[in-house]
Design a protein around this motif. Structure first.
Motif, mmCIF file in Angstrom:
data_model
loop_
_atom_site.group_PDB
_atom_site.id
_atom_site.type_symbol
_atom_site.label_atom_id
_atom_site.label_comp_id
_atom_site.label_asym_id
_atom_site.label_seq_id
_atom_site.Cartn_x
_atom_site.Cartn_y
_atom_site.Cartn_z
ATOM 1 N N UNK A 1 -47.939 45.132 1.086
ATOM 2 C CA UNK A 1 -49.387 45.326 1.091
ATOM 3 C C UNK A 1 -49.616 46.820 1.276
ATOM 4 N N UNK A 2 -50.478 47.430 0.464
ATOM 5 C CA UNK A 2 -50.599 48.888 0.487
ATOM 6 C C UNK A 2 -52.046 49.329 0.372
ATOM 7 N N UNK A 3 -52.321 50.476 0.957
ATOM 8 C CA UNK A 3 -53.616 51.120 0.772
ATOM 9 C C UNK A 3 -53.723 51.607 -0.667
ATOM 10 N N UNK A 4 -54.948 51.868 -1.080
ATOM 11 C CA UNK A 4 -55.169 52.439 -2.392
ATOM 12 C C UNK A 4 -55.367 53.957 -2.251
ATOM 13 N N UNK A 5 -55.105 54.741 -3.296
ATOM 14 C CA UNK A 5 -54.478 54.333 -4.546
ATOM 15 C C UNK A 5 -53.002 54.040 -4.336
#
Length: 377
Positions: free
Chosen positions: A106-110
């Protein structure tokens, strides 16, 4: 009660610490864990990862945590899920390491600085068979949830246009401390408001109003010199304001201004006005106001006379009709259910890549001075 390990990289930053660690992961534990559909509850065991061991130790002590490390691979050995909220430049390498280790990500954007890298992440996750997701927090803001309710209920009739205003004044760092990190204003460090905000506008427009077919953007560096965290002057090489026009499927036109060099004269830091044949709405972070066509006034242009009506008085507040939780926490719960019981989760790395694509096209549009078509990836 089950326990799963969550390696959290980037929690020494403001967003990673405040919204993801404290208001999401720890908040889920405080409510008794995550409830699954079979009645099982899952407790999260955060493993803090970062470059500064002293900062990690301080955060761990503050919240009664024991697991922290500067070694990503050792953290992944104890984790089921990897989360990344680092600066964008460091994200791709770390996420690929987690994917290769077989961890759900799960990752932050961008998700990356370029479309090629963002697509590569999506392909790597698919090939390895790991669940993947990207943060799209603004979809879960109370104001936008109310706006979505209006759309689903047919309030607008045919939607004609969307106007968005986002931003605030970020101090230059000399006579008042800047409230954003200095790397945000250096293109060589992955900064710039187009790369930061266009992925947001992509998922807001795509999920609420339809696919984006083209973009015309103008990025500007209004403040050419800023001062860093040590008070040293540096040249601002990244855009601190962007003015975009987006053509959506079905003929909807969206205009969104984004700026870190604007003083706020609106009710909230971001507002979207949606106009349709049957009614209009103005949605912010928490509130949403509407005006139906039956209650729309009939102004006549006459600059020789003062206005006799306060136009804002003709708008009605949309009621909550529900309790709204923290948007970041809501999406964390959705992703974890996706991981643990295969619940649907459409906000994957492919969606993240489309957001990066819009930012890349926005930068090209600004540099070349032309409208860019948004092709299917």
């Amino acid at each position: 009660m089950r326990t799963i390990g969550v390696a959290m990289n980037g929690v020494t930053g403001r967003m990673g610490y405040r919204q993801h660690l404290v208001r999401s992961v720890l908040a889920i534990n405080e409510q008794g864990g995550l409830a699954l559909s079979d009645g099982t509850r899952v407790r999260l065991e955060p493993i803090l990862v970062g470059r500064n061991e002293a900062k990690l130790a301080g955060i761990a002590a503050r919240h009664g945590l024991t697991a922290y490390t500067t070694d990503l691979e050792s953290a992944l050995e104890r984790a089921d899920v990897y989360f990344d909220a680092q600066v964008t430049q460091a994200r791709v390498k770390a996420v690929l390491t987690a994917i290769e280790a077989g961890k759900h990500v799960y990752a932050e954007k961008p998700t990356a600085e370029s479309v090629a890298e963002a697509v590569a992440l999506a392909q790597a996750a698919a090939a390895r068979g790991v669940k993947n997701g990207v943060v799209q927090d603004k979809l879960f803001l109370p104001g936008l949830l109310k706006l979505k309710r209006l759309i689903d209920g047919g309030f607008f009739g045919r939607i004609l246009s969307v106007r968005g205003e986002f931003g605030y004044w970020v101090f230059e760092g000399d006579w008042q401390e800047a409230q954003r990190p200095s790397w945000n204003y250096r293109a060589e460090d992955g900064g710039g408001i187009i790369l930061d905000m266009f992925p947001h506008w992509h998922y807001v427009l795509e999920n609420l109003f339809g696919r984006i077919e083209s973009v015309y953007a103008k990025g500007v560096t209004h403040i050419p010199t800023r001062h860093d965290e040590q008070g040293r002057a540096y040249p601002a090489t990244a855009d601190d304001a962007a003015y975009g026009i987006f053509e959506l499927e079905g003929g909807v036109i969206a205009q969104i201004n984004s700026s870190w060099a604007v003083r706020v004269n609106r009710d909230e830091l971001v507002e979207f006005q949606v106009d349709g044949t049957h009614g209009s709405a103005v949605a912010g972070l928490r509130t949403c106001r509407i005006q139906h066509r039956a209650t729309t006034p009939k102004p006549v242009w006459n600059p020789d006379l003062p206005a006799t009506a306060r136009f804002r008085d003709g708008w009605q507040e949309v009621p909550d009709n529900a309790e709204f939780d923290n948007g970041f926490k809501i999406q964390w719960e959705l992703f974890l259910r996706h991981v643990l019981e295969d619940a649907p989760f459409p906000y994957d790395f492919a969606a993240g890549a489309r957001g990066v694509q819009l930012a890349e096209l926005g930068l090209r549009s600004s540099a070349e001075g032309r409208r860019m078509a948004v092709e299917d990836l």
